[in-house]
Motif scaffolding. Structure first.
Motif, PDB file in Angstrom:
ATOM      1  N   ALA A   7      31.369  42.996  37.882  1.00  0.00           N
ATOM      2  CA  ALA A   7      32.680  43.025  38.546  1.00  0.00           C
ATOM      3  C   ALA A   7      32.725  41.994  39.683  1.00  0.00           C
ATOM      4  O   ALA A   7      33.741  41.310  39.883  1.00  0.00           O
ATOM      5  CB  ALA A   7      32.960  44.432  39.087  1.00  0.00           C
ATOM      6  N   LEU A   8      31.619  41.873  40.425  1.00  0.00           N
ATOM      7  CA  LEU A   8      31.569  40.909  41.541  1.00  0.00           C
ATOM      8  C   LEU A   8      31.697  39.479  41.020  1.00  0.00           C
ATOM      9  O   LEU A   8      32.485  38.682  41.540  1.00  0.00           O
ATOM     10  CB  LEU A   8      30.254  41.078  42.319  1.00  0.00           C
ATOM     11  CG  LEU A   8      30.102  42.370  43.140  1.00  0.00           C
ATOM     12  CD1 LEU A   8      28.650  42.602  43.518  1.00  0.00           C
ATOM     13  CD2 LEU A   8      30.980  42.310  44.393  1.00  0.00           C
TER      14      LEU A   8
ATOM     15  N   ASP B 167      39.469  41.867  29.679  1.00  0.00           N
ATOM     16  CA  ASP B 167      40.735  42.133  30.356  1.00  0.00           C
ATOM     17  C   ASP B 167      41.893  42.308  29.384  1.00  0.00           C
ATOM     18  O   ASP B 167      42.811  43.077  29.642  1.00  0.00           O
ATOM     19  CB  ASP B 167      41.055  40.987  31.339  1.00  0.00           C
ATOM     20  CG  ASP B 167      40.537  41.301  32.733  1.00  0.00           C
ATOM     21  OD1 ASP B 167      39.940  42.394  32.881  1.00  0.00           O
ATOM     22  OD2 ASP B 167      40.698  40.480  33.640  1.00  0.00           O
TER      23      ASP B 167
ATOM     24  N   ILE C  37      39.495  51.518  28.681  1.00  0.00           N
ATOM     25  CA  ILE C  37      39.904  52.547  29.639  1.00  0.00           C
ATOM     26  C   ILE C  37      39.283  52.293  30.999  1.00  0.00           C
ATOM     27  O   ILE C  37      39.953  52.344  32.019  1.00  0.00           O
ATOM     28  CB  ILE C  37      39.525  53.940  29.100  1.00  0.00           C
ATOM     29  CG1 ILE C  37      40.428  54.244  27.895  1.00  0.00           C
ATOM     30  CG2 ILE C  37      39.688  55.018  30.164  1.00  0.00           C
ATOM     31  CD1 ILE C  37      40.022  55.437  27.106  1.00  0.00           C
ATOM     32  N   ALA C  38      37.994  51.974  31.021  1.00  0.00           N
ATOM     33  CA  ALA C  38      37.301  51.880  32.306  1.00  0.00           C
ATOM     34  C   ALA C  38      37.092  50.438  32.792  1.00  0.00           C
ATOM     35  O   ALA C  38      36.513  50.238  33.857  1.00  0.00           O
ATOM     36  CB  ALA C  38      35.971  52.620  32.228  1.00  0.00           C
ATOM     37  N   GLY C  39      37.545  49.451  32.060  1.00  0.00           N
ATOM     38  CA  GLY C  39      37.417  48.057  32.514  1.00  0.00           C
ATOM     39  C   GLY C  39      35.976  47.632  32.698  1.00  0.00           C
ATOM     40  O   GLY C  39      35.128  47.897  31.844  1.00  0.00           O
ATOM     41  N   ILE C  40      35.692  46.966  33.835  1.00  0.00           N
ATOM     42  CA  ILE C  40      34.322  46.536  34.138  1.00  0.00           C
ATOM     43  C   ILE C  40      33.697  47.553  35.093  1.00  0.00           C
ATOM     44  O   ILE C  40      34.268  47.842  36.144  1.00  0.00           O
ATOM     45  CB  ILE C  40      34.311  45.144  34.807  1.00  0.00           C
ATOM     46  CG1 ILE C  40      34.963  44.098  33.880  1.00  0.00           C
ATOM     47  CG2 ILE C  40      32.884  44.713  35.145  1.00  0.00           C
ATOM     48  CD1 ILE C  40      35.001  42.688  34.481  1.00  0.00           C
ATOM     49  N   VAL C  41      32.558  48.081  34.751  1.00  0.00           N
ATOM     50  CA  VAL C  41      31.918  49.078  35.618  1.00  0.00           C
ATOM     51  C   VAL C  41      30.562  48.611  36.134  1.00  0.00           C
ATOM     52  O   VAL C  41      29.916  49.312  36.922  1.00  0.00           O
ATOM     53  CB  VAL C  41      31.741  50.434  34.902  1.00  0.00           C
ATOM     54  CG1 VAL C  41      33.100  51.008  34.520  1.00  0.00           C
ATOM     55  CG2 VAL C  41      30.837  50.294  33.681  1.00  0.00           C
ATOM     56  N   SER C  42      30.120  47.457  35.679  1.00  0.00           N
ATOM     57  CA  SER C  42      28.880  46.893  36.202  1.00  0.00           C
ATOM     58  C   SER C  42      29.217  46.284  37.559  1.00  0.00           C
ATOM     59  O   SER C  42      30.157  45.483  37.674  1.00  0.00           O
ATOM     60  CB  SER C  42      28.372  45.813  35.242  1.00  0.00           C
ATOM     61  OG  SER C  42      27.633  44.830  35.937  1.00  0.00           O
ATOM     62  N   ARG C  43      28.437  46.651  38.583  1.00  0.00           N
ATOM     63  CA  ARG C  43      28.714  46.130  39.926  1.00  0.00           C
ATOM     64  C   ARG C  43      28.582  44.612  39.943  1.00  0.00           C
ATOM     65  O   ARG C  43      29.475  43.901  40.378  1.00  0.00           O
ATOM     66  CB  ARG C  43      27.719  46.733  40.925  1.00  0.00           C
ATOM     67  CG  ARG C  43      28.391  47.574  41.968  1.00  0.00           C
ATOM     68  CD  ARG C  43      27.450  47.918  43.105  1.00  0.00           C
ATOM     69  NE  ARG C  43      26.252  48.643  42.685  1.00  0.00           N
ATOM     70  CZ  ARG C  43      25.354  49.097  43.563  1.00  0.00           C
ATOM     71  NH1 ARG C  43      25.513  48.888  44.862  1.00  0.00           N
ATOM     72  NH2 ARG C  43      24.291  49.746  43.154  1.00  0.00           N
TER      73      ARG C  43
ATOM     74  N   TYR D 106      34.931  37.680  29.731  1.00  0.00           N
ATOM     75  CA  TYR D 106      35.666  38.592  30.612  1.00  0.00           C
ATOM     76  C   TYR D 106      37.155  38.587  30.317  1.00  0.00           C
ATOM     77  O   TYR D 106      37.832  39.600  30.493  1.00  0.00           O
ATOM     78  CB  TYR D 106      35.284  38.417  32.097  1.00  0.00           C
ATOM     79  CG  TYR D 106      36.290  37.774  33.002  1.00  0.00           C
ATOM     80  CD1 TYR D 106      37.395  38.505  33.458  1.00  0.00           C
ATOM     81  CD2 TYR D 106      36.130  36.471  33.456  1.00  0.00           C
ATOM     82  CE1 TYR D 106      38.312  37.897  34.324  1.00  0.00           C
ATOM     83  CE2 TYR D 106      37.028  35.882  34.305  1.00  0.00           C
ATOM     84  CZ  TYR D 106      38.126  36.597  34.739  1.00  0.00           C
ATOM     85  OH  TYR D 106      39.025  36.021  35.591  1.00  0.00           O
TER      86      TYR D 106
ATOM     87  N   GLY E 196      32.031  51.562  30.369  1.00  0.00           N
ATOM     88  CA  GLY E 196      31.897  52.590  31.408  1.00  0.00           C
ATOM     89  C   GLY E 196      32.552  53.887  30.987  1.00  0.00           C
ATOM     90  O   GLY E 196      32.684  54.820  31.774  1.00  0.00           O
ATOM     91  N   SER E 197      32.959  53.919  29.739  1.00  0.00           N
ATOM     92  CA  SER E 197      33.504  55.148  29.136  1.00  0.00           C
ATOM     93  C   SER E 197      33.057  55.116  27.691  1.00  0.00           C
ATOM     94  O   SER E 197      33.012  54.039  27.080  1.00  0.00           O
ATOM     95  CB  SER E 197      35.035  55.136  29.190  1.00  0.00           C
ATOM     96  OG  SER E 197      35.564  56.060  28.243  1.00  0.00           O
TER      97      SER E 197
ATOM     98  N   ALA F 242      32.905  38.524  38.119  1.00  0.00           N
ATOM     99  CA  ALA F 242      34.224  38.339  37.501  1.00  0.00           C
ATOM    100  C   ALA F 242      35.289  38.096  38.573  1.00  0.00           C
ATOM    101  O   ALA F 242      36.167  37.245  38.405  1.00  0.00           O
ATOM    102  CB  ALA F 242      34.576  39.555  36.642  1.00  0.00           C
ATOM    103  N   ALA F 243      35.194  38.836  39.689  1.00  0.00           N
ATOM    104  CA  ALA F 243      36.183  38.663  40.766  1.00  0.00           C
ATOM    105  C   ALA F 243      36.089  37.255  41.360  1.00  0.00           C
ATOM    106  O   ALA F 243      37.096  36.608  41.642  1.00  0.00           O
ATOM    107  CB  ALA F 243      35.960  39.724  41.849  1.00  0.00           C
TER     108      ALA F 243
END
Lengths: 422, 422
Positions: free
Chosen positions: A188-189, A174, A179-185, A170, A230-231, A191-192
């Motif tokens: 992203a959860l 970063d 362009i779209a970063g992380i788009v997997s729900r 990750y 995601g793009s 990673a946060a």
């Protein structure tokens, strides 16, 4: 005992026999493919239904995502989606519910499904924290694994786990110019959570704990691509490929533990990069079944992403993808309706079948040949029978008493040619 | 003088300049491509509109077929189809009318179209014979060529002519084990006439007469594939390829006479044979622009053939097809409605754009990058602007006052990731 561990003991299980008959392939061959991990049979020991196989040499299977969301929560509607998905020919559903009584919803969906049921356990984990007005960061390792075990014990047949989102992968994402970063729900959860705690992903760090649970219920792991593009401009970048390298290692560890495993793939991918994505996944993950989400070949068609993903899915299937996650017309806009689910399943079935013909799956051309023979004979009832959706063509036909259709009328090419060669 | 003959005299016409600006390519390069016949600008000297180019290195263009039929004849509905096709982004329409006052319908469509208009002259020829209660076989050479000249003088920009259905090629088709036989309307009509009269196809025998007419009005010839496969099991067979060899010869004769020419292609083609079809066409026809009809990658999806053809069209475009004929959801069932036309155009645009990105057309990725940036910013108004159809996404969005959508709600991956990297 799991299907893969039994296969390695040279046992041909009832499930393997069912798959062999379904595919028209020798059960011994199915057993061999399962022992190698090239084919999986997602079926929880607590879910009773007639299973299907996913992987090398088998028909491409499709999945329909359903489930409540915090913006729209109606369990009856989700059960209607389940019904229409199965009726329209989906081989699988995933319960992605994030609102309402998640335990009961999952129970109802598993009970009412005669196809395999998948889940993304982390959704329920975070959704229940949110519903308790807690923060995402309040998740503990035990809370995570207890929830996973609970969901597995209920009977889910396969689960998406984003084990490949590691500190290293990750950070690559970063630092990149994505362009779209992380788009997997799920990605992203996780990673946060990792970012907040400055700790490694527990699904990666305690992977053996996950394997023990999966083994116990013979739940197939679907190693999620948390860093998928995601793009289309982000496709096939270093972060995505690095994650795939991690998933390759985890595949080997799962197989060694007797756990069935498949790999999830992108996402948003330009048409000319799809084949390369399949080749790389098959190589890095030792021919593990590939479960692709789309892929979408352009980002510019919201409202019509079932079409865009049918393009990408067909090409992916033709080059060796084994399992297609449908995309509905609602993608990127809102929770799908029942009609969206129906349209998504049909588009995915068109893609899967087109791919199966291209990769030479046993008998896949037969249906097209029959359809063409009925077409040549202007036999409409025959055509309806061969159609992926038999209802719509019937409805659309005007002047059904006539042999020809309103497109060409008396200038029907088939009619003219048939009369000529008589 | 035609565009190709002027290009060969090193003249850069107003039309070439318009195409150069539209494509972001040097006008000198456009002139060169036209002189070689690798690009055409279909524009009749009697039709006044801002033209587009079709061919090598240019954006893939799409066409929408409209027109009355004997089973359904309403000129106002066809004009509505014209309007919606152009509004939805079609680069071309073909008037395929076969019922009503064909001269007036054609006149109305040409007058109301600010995009190129194509026709299949033989349809009007046979339709008018049928309307006079005559037989197809009553067509004479003069009747045929007089009708073609009349249609050209009205201002059609390009015409499909099935010159490649010769005694030799159609006998190859009849002797083969084809499942669907001849499915091209024009091809079947010409073949029936030839079969009855035991005479060569006048469009082939008197090809120079056709070239003279085309030259006079600068009508681009679209050499039709009268023997195209109508079942994927028939694709890429000897009859189809033999016809393509004939079309290659006719391409060279047209260019020598100063007539612009493109080639029509299948049809129904399995996904794994599409690339080969493009390579063969480009080789045999000296890089003439390729105008494909679909192709459909399975025969089994009546009611959804816009999706099936989007799969085939995207792959064809990615490998070098230059012009996609749309297919609507009504294909194989009935005359399309206005809504079918809209859906057909959108599906074809998704295919063309996906192909353009794959083959690296100048700036084609820009729109996807902008879309992804708006998506990352959760900027819905920006997303609508970048969408192929801006209206539907707007309608579909629920809770439009909210930043996130009803799919994920509080678990929005983009929102979570944006907050994390802040």
């Amino acid at each position: 005992m799991t299907q893969i561990s039994l296969a390695r003991q040279s046992k041909i299980t009832e499930e393997m026999n069912i798959v062999a008959i379904d595919e028209g392939i020798d059960p011994k061959k199915i057993r061999e493919l399962i022992s190698l991990g090239h084919v999986v049979i997602p079926k929880n020991i607590n879910h009773h239904f007639s299973p299907k196989g996913i992987g090398k040499g088998l028909r491409t299977k499709i999945n329909a995502n359903i489930g409540t969301s915090m913006g729209h929560c109606d369990i009856n509607e989700e059960l209607d989606k389940l019904k229409i998905a199965i009726l329209s020919g989906s081989d699988s559903v995933m319960d992605l519910s994030t609102a309402g009584d998640l335990y009961s919803i999952r129970k109802l969906i598993i009970e009412n499904s005669n196809v395999m049921v998948g889940a993304v356990p982390i959704y329920a984990v975070f959704a229940s924290l949110v519903s308790q007005n807690k923060e995402l960061f309040d998740m503990t390792d035990d809370y995570l694994f207890d929830s996973i075990e609970e969901q597995c014990s209920q009977g889910i047949d396969y689960m998406t786990v984003h084990c490949g989102v590691t500190m290293k992968t990750y950070s690559m994402c970063d630092k990149s110019n994505r362009i779209a970063g992380i788009v997997s729900r799920g990605g992203a959860l996780i990673a946060a959570w990792m970012h907040h705690h400055k700790k490694e992903n527990p699904l990666y760090e305690y992977y053996d704990r996950l394997l023990d649970i999966a083994f116990k219920y013979d739940v197939t792991l679907s190693l999620g691509d948390g860093l998928r593009p995601g793009s289309i401009a982000d496709a096939t970048d270093a972060a995505q490929i690095e994650e795939l390298i991690v998933l390759g290692d985890l595949t080997r560890r799962a197989r060694a533990r007797g756990v069935q495993v498949m790999i999830e793939g992108p996402g948003h991918v330009p048409l000319n990069q799809i084949q390369a994505n399949i080749i790389i996944q098959k190589r890095l993950c030792d021919e593990a079944p590939f479960y692709v989400l789309g892929p979408l070949t352009t980002d510019c068609a919201p409202g019509y992403d079932h079409i865009t993903s049918a393009i990408g899915g067909a090409i992916a299937s033709a080059h060796g993808a084994d399992f297609l996650c449908y995309v509905t017309p609602a993608e990127h806009l809102c929770l799908p309706t029942v009609e969206d689910v129906r349209l998504g399943v049909i588009a995915a079935k068109i893609a899967a079948h087109s791919g199966d013909i291209a990769k030479g799956i046993h008998n896949s051309l037969d249906r097209d040949i029959k359809m063409s023979q009925f077409r040549k004979d202007l036999d409409w009832e025959g055509m309806y029978k061969m159609a992926i959706d038999p209802e719509l063509p019937k409805k659309r036909r005007q002047d059904t008493e006539k042999k020809v259709c309103t497109m060409c009328g008396k200038l029907c090419a088939i009619d003219i040619h048939n009369k000529m060669v008589k």
